[in-house]
Enzyme design. Sequence first.
Site, PDB file in Angstrom:
ATOM      1  N   ARG A   1      37.352  41.170  36.761  1.00 56.68           N
ATOM      2  CA  ARG A   1      37.055  42.277  35.879  1.00 56.68           C
ATOM      3  C   ARG A   1      37.825  42.413  34.637  1.00 56.68           C
ATOM      4  NH1 ARG A   1      40.190  46.609  39.323  1.00 56.68           N
ATOM      5  NH2 ARG A   1      41.767  44.812  39.480  1.00 56.68           N
TER       6      ARG A   1
ATOM      7  N   ASN B   1      36.599  46.090  41.574  1.00 55.64           N
ATOM      8  CA  ASN B   1      36.593  45.362  43.101  1.00 55.64           C
ATOM      9  C   ASN B   1      36.115  45.894  44.206  1.00 55.64           C
ATOM     10  OD1 ASN B   1      37.931  43.391  42.048  1.00 55.64           O
ATOM     11  ND2 ASN B   1      39.953  43.622  42.578  1.00 55.64           N
TER      12      ASN B   1
END
Length: 90
Positions: free
Chosen positions: A19, A37
């Site tokens: 990320r 996520n």
Amino acid sequence: MTKQVRILVSGRVQGVYFRAFTQKQAKKHQLSGFAKNLPDGRVEVVAAGSNEAVEKLVRWCHRGPIMARVDHVETEELAGIDLPGGFEIR
């Protein structure tokens, strides 16, 4: 022209800074959106920007950061999604 996409990335993509590196790539290409996520182990990326910039991010997601292992990438075009300014990690 602006393009919006949802990218689902599976493999070893959680716990490897996927990320954070996605955010860095998105900011580099002046994209807005987010990366988060998912409970099933995938990472979801929603991004908007120029066609060229979005395509660069999609290509990057097929590789990911060095510690990741990308097994599969799904993309779908979106329309009319209200995204935050900048690119967030959720």
